[in-house]
Design an enzyme around this catalytic site. Structure first.
Site, short mmCIF file in Angstrom:
data_model
loop_
_atom_site.label_atom_id
_atom_site.label_comp_id
_atom_site.label_asym_id
_atom_site.label_seq_id
_atom_site.Cartn_x
_atom_site.Cartn_y
_atom_site.Cartn_z
N ARG A 294 0.83 -1.20 0.00
CA ARG A 294 0.00 0.00 0.00
C ARG A 294 0.86 1.25 0.00
NH1 ARG A 294 -5.57 -2.04 3.12
NH2 ARG A 294 -6.08 -3.33 1.31
N TYR A 434 -6.79 0.50 -7.05
CA TYR A 434 -6.28 -0.84 -6.74
C TYR A 434 -5.58 -0.91 -5.39
CZ TYR A 434 -1.85 0.28 -9.46
OH TYR A 434 -0.71 0.80 -9.98
N GLU A 435 -5.28 -2.12 -4.98
CA GLU A 435 -4.69 -2.37 -3.66
C GLU A 435 -5.61 -1.85 -2.55
OE1 GLU A 435 -1.98 -4.31 -3.56
OE2 GLU A 435 -2.16 -4.31 -1.38
N GLY A 436 -6.92 -1.98 -2.76
CA GLY A 436 -7.91 -1.46 -1.80
C GLY A 436 -8.33 -0.05 -2.19
N GLN A 441 -9.64 2.08 2.24
CA GLN A 441 -8.54 2.54 3.09
C GLN A 441 -9.10 3.35 4.27
OE1 GLN A 441 -5.49 1.49 2.49
NE2 GLN A 441 -6.08 0.56 0.53
#
Lengths: 590, 590
Positions: A294, A434-436, A441
């Protein structure tokens, strides 16, 4: 075509003047003296600007093609990837026993900014490989490590992360990919995964997919998810490539940006997979390196902002349009350069003050990760875990905003693909997702991280800011510390609001989660600017041989304090308005 | 593929409940009763959703092609354009004597939102024609009007506006296009123009270019600029088409969005042109309809936001992901719809409260334009002239932001072109740039409009807000009026700051110009929400037969007041930080 220059001087300033890394107690940092990191950054910067950056437009224009089951990357990617491999860059912070350089994560983060700024789509091929290798490193058996890591460290084999399915992204408990146990201890993996970055391509001999799936007969939902290694080509005992596995590319996605990266639909049809880590603990295994991953995406937000900013500055100095309101500054020319106009400067200063503050925040975050992983510093680990959603969410939101602002400097030329400014915004857009996705978040921050370990990490953060303000609140530092104090008070006020209202009504906290993530981000960058102001004031007091550099840091710090930090007041008001405004409307009335 | 539904009910609410147009004294408004406007909006809405909207993705995917000197529009555009023409839509507010319908500008604005929301690139072909026809209407000779207006009113001939050259956009005094006077009173036009929307295409018999150029031997700079009519095909005495003129397409631009519109480089090589309006007064002639044109671009910002919002809502209700934090709301299903999550609602409410407030603001602006033009109301004209940069700059900035937020609701699917959410952002991006980039709008507002006519329009605006607050500050309205009062105070504080500092140092005002444009925008939307709250409270008190609609308006008004309007405090602080933070850095230090 846009250009890219590695911001080496600014990175060096953060590493050595602000963070003073070579005096840090983190294992491995003692070797990181100024000359050493400069040599690394110079070499990486040269590769970034001369080899990787020129392929950014090519990658966007050509994209990847998928024909007869084969994905071809854009012209020049393969040769450039070879150069990256030859330089040993993919293994910079991977263990020496597998062929890496064993340097701290901090250094690979600094270098990562250069490569990502030069060409995000290209750099993702090694980025995904690094992520997959890291997971194998932590969770793999000795055999798995020996089989995959040397080849992944060199990027002879690249890696992927397979989470999303057509009907589920955030909510992975819904996934349908199945794993059937085989007599030999392997599994047959079947299912479809989408949005697989670097899913397949022509730059590596093999692709090592890490795939989340459910072992047949296991628990329902997220508790039944396991992680598997699924190589494109099975690997023989002697390490040579064997049979083609039952995994294939369904299609490549047409995307808004990062066209140079092959985003694939991957079909698994009884593909052979090997359990990585514990059964049914796949989420934990996949997310072991979450803080790094992240932070790495937050870095992309910053990196695109830096690249876009550099080109906006070039244009603003070059393009002649109008006259300064206070009198011509280029009287011999037909008009003054754009940069004389206050609103152009306001725009550029917004970008600059964000970028430099974000860079310090990111490198500090990377230092904390090293302190946690390598130094066993649990306080550092807790702090960076708390700040990870902020590093990801805030830096990608504001990074995207910066690219949009940079594009705006070009006027109509910013909208034409020829100038490349549109690509920066289109590429930067994905990092918010992406990546959450950034909303996730914010949920992670407010719903989980604030209360983690009894809230001790957020209390430690508040104490740290308070201590900084207390120790530096007088004299020349007062102008920087006073706004930081006010912003920090807003952040604490928001935390207080959540404490008092979130228990009774979780929606009261979650309605303000996004605002809180930004509020936290503003305060973190404010703290960074406070530290940088102190650093530069000290340098000036000590008779630095580069006074202009430090004076400019103070000017930029003042800008941030005066014009960005006041946002915290508005964010606090939004948070304190609570759940009602957000939740009152019936779903059908939207 | 995204869908589009005309927001007719909401437009009707603004026109009749809020603005009460049929009781207005503006000439022509008496005919605009509820049934009449509903019939128009229904017909336009049907065309928009059934014919124009389905071509939006097609236009984006195919784009325009330029081969052998001929531009081909995307599949289906030509047939749809015929339907638009057959309906008489292009001439809705053009004079009946030239074949138009003679309706107020207000109505064409309301209809314009539907067409633009359905397909911005497509709608620009008629939009540009309308702009060019309007300029000919005001500045043309009787002969010119008779020659061009009937064909342009029907869109048998389309029009363009030619301002920008490769080296100059905002600063048109630098332009190089030349006009050489001929014995017959015409001119030979030579030069290159870029970014010419709808510059050429296959949907009309002729293209009527309005071209800015300098008459040879005339004054230097902007004072020597004249406006010319340059038809693609010369028009014979009998109105038939004659010889091909010396104007040709150099290329079409590859753009970030609005691919369905042919954005051309136009080359003029001794093309025959006819002076439109007075010699050397070309800027005035081109900008006669500036308020309309800029409001029209602001409308595009709102329209794209509406279209993106509609699709985000559909997805948020449909996509099952996670569970409501307060307990499952779809316990029979595998997960709850996205819309249960507070942060998704926060995102959607941001969009919704902006869109509905912006729509009221836009239609009020159009009413003021009609009152000025048709009713000779100079106060109305002054007020809308003041607010024009706000209508353009604020609505396009926030409209773009709304499309980005709508895209975010889709997660990864928002980044994939297949779902169409990326197109909304890419198309919306241009509106922040063309028709005067938003920084130029801010400069116009603070550098010119505030002080126009001795500052009387801005004083009138402040008085109007004050009066509204005074007359409605009690009882049920207090919760809406109190925040508006606070925001209005911030706006007045900013105006005061400019007055006290701008004379000594113009940079002190211009450094805050962008913030001021937004601050003004927030207050305008706050005023609109105040009016809508009053309207809906009154309707509820009077026993409306649609209480849910009005209750939802109040909920949305509360959201705007609680969560959007507090932004004014931050903007005031930025403005009051003055010139130093913005101007201090030397140009070479960027």
């Amino acid at each position: 075509m846009p250009s890219y220059t590695a911001p080496t001087k600014d990175i060096q300033y953060v590493l050595h003047d602000v963070l003073n890394i070579s005096n840090s107690e983190v294992p491995g940092y003692a070797d990181l003296d100024r000359e050493f990191t400069e040599a690394i950054l110079d070499a990486a910067g040269q590769l970034a600007s001369e080899v990787i950056a020129p392929l950014n437009t090519v990658g966007d224009t050509e994209g990847c093609t998928f024909e007869n089951g084969v994905i071809t990357t854009p012209t020049g990617f393969k040769a450039a990837f070879e150069q990256v491999k030859e330089g040993g860059w993919p293994g910079l912070d991977l263990p020496e026993e597998y062929g890496g350089q064993g340097l701290p994560y901090l250094i690979s983060t600094a270098v990562g900014e250069l490569f990502s700024g030069a060409n995000q789509a290209f750099t993702m091929y090694q980025g995904l490989t690094h992520g997959a290798a890291s997971a194998i490193l932590v969770h793999g058996t000795e055999d798995q490590k020996a089989t995959y890591l040397p080849k992944m460290t060199s990027c002879d084999w690249t890696g992927t992360m397979n989470l999303t399915e057509p009907h589920c992204g955030t909510d992975l408990g819904l996934m349908r990919t199945k794993a059937e146990p085989q007599d030999d201890g392997s599994y047959k993996i079947s299912g479809q995964k989408i949005f697989i970055s670097a899913g397949d391509h022509d730059m590596s001999e093999n692709v090592i997919h890490l795939v989340l799936g459910k072992i047949v007969g296991g628990p329902e939902g997220i508790k039944g998810v396991s992680l598997f290694i699924v190589p494109k080509f099975l690997v023989n005992e002697d390490g040579s490539l064997g049979a083609r596995n039952g995994v294939s590319v369904g299609s490549i996605e047409e995307k808004m940006g990062i066209h140079g990266n092959s985003t694939c639909v991957m079909n698994y049809d009884e593909a052979t997979g090997y359990l990585l880590g514990d059964m049914h603990k796949g989420m934990r295994a996949m997310f072991t390196m979450m803080n790094e991953a992240r932070l790495g995406v937050g870095m992309q937000g910053l990196a695109q902002a830096e690249a876009a900013y550099q080109n906006a500055v070039i244009y603003a100095k070059d393009r002649l349009q109008g006259r300064a309101v206070t009198g011509a500054e280029n009287p011999e020319g037909p008009a003054d350069p754009l940069i004389v106009h206050p609103d152009i400067r306001r725009n550029l200063m917004d970008q600059k003050s964000f970028i430099e503050g974000a860079r310090a925040f990111m490198l500090w975050g990377a230092q904390l990760i090293d302190a946690g992983h390598k130094g066993g510093d649990t306080a550092a680990e807790g702090l960076v875990s708390l700040m990870t959603p902020v590093l990801k969410g805030f830096l990608t939101d504001k990074g995207y905003e910066a690219t949009v602002n940079a594009q705006q400097v070009y006027g109509g030329h910013g909208y034409i693909e020829e100038w490349g400014m549109s690509q920066f915004t289109r590429d930067a857009r994905i990092a918010m997702i992406y990546e959450g996705a950034n909303g996730v978040q914010a949920l992670d921050l407010v719903g989980r991280k604030l209360a983690q370990d009894g809230g001790k990490h957020v209390m430690a953060f508040f104490d740290m800011v308070k201590t900084f303000c207390k120790e530096n609140g007088d004299g020349d530092m007062a102008e920087f510390v006073d706004p930081l104090k006010a912003a920090s008070k807003d952040l604490q006020g928001a935390g207080m609001y959540f404490m008092q209202n979130g228990m009774k009504n979780p929606n009261a906290a979650l309605s303000g989660s996004y605002d809180f993530m930004h509020l936290f981000g503003y305060v973190c960058l404010g703290l960074m600017w406070g530290r940088m102001a102190k650093t530069s004031l000290t340098a000036l007091a000590n008779g630095t041989d580069d006074p202009e550099f430090h004076k400019n840091k103070l000017i930029t710090a003042r800008y941030y304090m005066a014009r960005s930090l006041p946002m915290t007041g508005t964010l606090l008001k939004r948070i304190e308005s609570g759940a009602d405004p957000v939740m009152a409307l019936a779903a059908e009335a939207f």
